[in-house]
Design an enzyme around this catalytic site. Sequence first.
Site, PDB file in Angstrom:
ATOM      1  CG  ASP A  63      -1.844   1.162   1.326  1.00 30.31           C
ATOM      2  OD1 ASP A  63      -1.670   2.135   0.564  1.00 30.31           O
ATOM      3  OD2 ASP A  63      -2.761   1.126   2.170  1.00 30.31           O
ATOM      4  CB  SER A 141      -3.385  14.058 -15.120  1.00 34.79           C
ATOM      5  OG  SER A 141      -4.625  14.329 -15.759  1.00 34.79           O
ATOM      6  CE1 TYR A 154      -6.422  11.237 -11.185  1.00 39.04           C
ATOM      7  CE2 TYR A 154      -6.692  12.970 -12.826  1.00 39.04           C
ATOM      8  CZ  TYR A 154      -6.178  11.743 -12.454  1.00 39.04           C
ATOM      9  OH  TYR A 154      -5.402  11.024 -13.329  1.00 39.04           O
ATOM     10  CE  LYS A 158      -2.724  11.655 -11.422  1.00 40.32           C
ATOM     11  NZ  LYS A 158      -1.665  10.615 -11.297  1.00 40.32           N
TER      12      LYS A 158
END
Length: 257
Positions: A63, A141, A154, A158
């Site tokens: 993890d 991204s 998100y 990024k």
Amino acid sequence: MFDLNGKVALVTGGASGIGLAISKTFARQGAQVHILELNAELAQQVAEEISKEGGKAQAHSVDISKQADVVKVIDAIAAEQQINILVNNAGIAHIGKADTTSESDFDRIYNVNIKGVYNCLFATIPHLKANGGGVILNMASIAATVGIPDRFAYSTAKGAVYSMTLSVARDYLGENIRCNSISPARVHTPFVDGFISKTYPGKEAEMFEKLSKTQPIGRMAKPEEIGALALYLCSDEAGFITGCDYLIDGGFEKLNN
């Protein structure tokens, strides 16, 4: 060209989607690939597939949000082999705006997409320094630099990955460690298919076409295309490249009007 024979590469999230394409591409080019994956069964399955295809791969269950576990796994690999490449690919997605993202969801994105990258950097960089250098590739991204609707957490994560890339590239110039990032637009992975079927039941084909057309080139990227760019950036042929982010977005950022 792009020969990775003799190289040892760590790929987080290397058993599915983009990570799977990177793992298989690197192995095909001769690298010993270590797949760091939360899903131990899937990682082992991919490692066995790569071995059957003539490549070299090992699976590790970890993890990445837990630093002690990451350090233990990477130290164990480094005790056996000289690590040359780290690909920080593992990540999770989230849909929501600033006022619709719960604290628990924001923390979850932070723990994997930001802290997880940091944990892998923290654990790997000392070994790269001891080995005389190496390559780090982070998966950013287009969401890091373009306003994407309903992607608050998100995009935040990024953006952090993009910034970490620049910081690491600058800090370790003297240790012969290169660090770059890749910023894809939409990539056709099983995650995308699952998202469409869950969110738009009965309209899968229509929505797939609509999402594909958001890229000016008219389609989503293939995972293998991201894998090919990753291969170049981690190869000796890219030895003069560091501190750069590479768009692979079908014209999304520059050609959307």
